[in-house]
Scaffold this motif. Structure first.
Motif, PDB file in Angstrom:
ATOM      1  N   LEU A  23      53.631  54.414  32.819  1.00 46.07           N
ATOM      2  CA  LEU A  23      53.370  53.402  31.962  1.00 46.07           C
ATOM      3  C   LEU A  23      52.837  51.923  32.492  1.00 46.07           C
ATOM      4  O   LEU A  23      52.051  51.386  32.010  1.00 46.07           O
ATOM      5  N   MET A  24      52.687  51.979  33.954  1.00 44.23           N
ATOM      6  CA  MET A  24      52.110  50.876  34.492  1.00 44.23           C
ATOM      7  C   MET A  24      50.595  51.064  34.700  1.00 44.23           C
ATOM      8  O   MET A  24      49.791  50.066  34.382  1.00 44.23           O
ATOM      9  N   ASP A  26      49.057  52.715  32.128  1.00 43.92           N
ATOM     10  CA  ASP A  26      48.689  52.366  30.752  1.00 43.92           C
ATOM     11  C   ASP A  26      48.759  50.968  30.507  1.00 43.92           C
ATOM     12  O   ASP A  26      47.797  50.520  29.671  1.00 43.92           O
ATOM     13  N   THR A  27      49.695  50.145  31.066  1.00 48.09           N
ATOM     14  CA  THR A  27      49.693  48.621  30.819  1.00 48.09           C
ATOM     15  C   THR A  27      48.243  48.003  31.438  1.00 48.09           C
ATOM     16  O   THR A  27      47.579  47.228  30.875  1.00 48.09           O
ATOM     17  N   GLY A  30      45.330  48.583  29.094  1.00 50.99           N
ATOM     18  CA  GLY A  30      45.764  47.931  27.649  1.00 50.99           C
ATOM     19  C   GLY A  30      46.351  48.880  26.457  1.00 50.99           C
ATOM     20  O   GLY A  30      46.327  48.751  25.513  1.00 50.99           O
ATOM     21  N   SER A  32      49.569  50.638  24.658  1.00 55.75           N
ATOM     22  CA  SER A  32      50.801  50.497  24.471  1.00 55.75           C
ATOM     23  C   SER A  32      51.664  51.729  24.221  1.00 55.75           C
ATOM     24  O   SER A  32      51.447  52.404  23.249  1.00 55.75           O
ATOM     25  N   ASN A  33      52.677  51.979  24.867  1.00 53.31           N
ATOM     26  CA  ASN A  33      53.484  53.273  24.684  1.00 53.31           C
ATOM     27  C   ASN A  33      54.783  53.176  24.001  1.00 53.31           C
ATOM     28  O   ASN A  33      55.439  54.090  23.425  1.00 53.31           O
ATOM     29  N   LEU A  39      52.981  44.267  26.582  1.00 56.01           N
ATOM     30  CA  LEU A  39      52.651  44.973  27.549  1.00 56.01           C
ATOM     31  C   LEU A  39      53.137  44.505  28.737  1.00 56.01           C
ATOM     32  O   LEU A  39      53.427  45.393  29.680  1.00 56.01           O
ATOM     33  N   TRP A  40      53.694  43.207  28.814  1.00 57.12           N
ATOM     34  CA  TRP A  40      54.280  42.908  30.250  1.00 57.12           C
ATOM     35  C   TRP A  40      55.641  43.544  30.244  1.00 57.12           C
ATOM     36  O   TRP A  40      55.956  43.943  31.546  1.00 57.12           O
ATOM     37  N   GLN A  42      56.311  46.334  28.967  1.00 58.21           N
ATOM     38  CA  GLN A  42      56.169  47.817  29.647  1.00 58.21           C
ATOM     39  C   GLN A  42      55.793  48.100  30.995  1.00 58.21           C
ATOM     40  O   GLN A  42      56.122  48.946  31.693  1.00 58.21           O
ATOM     41  N   PHE A  43      54.999  46.895  31.524  1.00 57.97           N
ATOM     42  CA  PHE A  43      54.832  46.846  32.917  1.00 57.97           C
ATOM     43  C   PHE A  43      56.175  46.879  33.984  1.00 57.97           C
ATOM     44  O   PHE A  43      56.319  47.588  34.643  1.00 57.97           O
TER      45      PHE A  43
END
Length: 83
Positions: A23-24, A26-27, A30, A32-33, A39-40, A42-43
């Protein structure tokens, strides 16, 4: 049977930690999962999953090594003084 249960107990937090790292990553690129989540978020979720997964794994190993007497003096549990 006990070894299999211990393996499962360690594999689940390992998978969560790996998903947190994904997840980090992919953030950072850019991607989004989580659908419409920012995105923040997700991080932060990835960071929390990674810290919890690695922390559980490390705590499990420390507890096992304390039980078997394989830790240095600074990691041994201190006995409480009785007044």
């Amino acid at each position: 049977m006990a070894r299999l249960a211990a393996l499962i107990v360690l594999v689940i937090p390992g998978i969560l930690a790996a998903y947190g790292i994904k997840l980090m990553r992919d953030t950072f690129f850019g991607i989004s999962n989580l659908g419409t989540a920012p995105l923040w978020f997700q991080f932060v979720l990835g960071l929390a999953l990674m810290v919890l997964g690695i922390g559980f794994f490390a705590g499990f190993l420390l507890r096992r090594d304390r039980k078997n007497g394989r830790v240095s003096e600074r990691f041994k549990e201190k006995k409480a003084k009785s007044d």
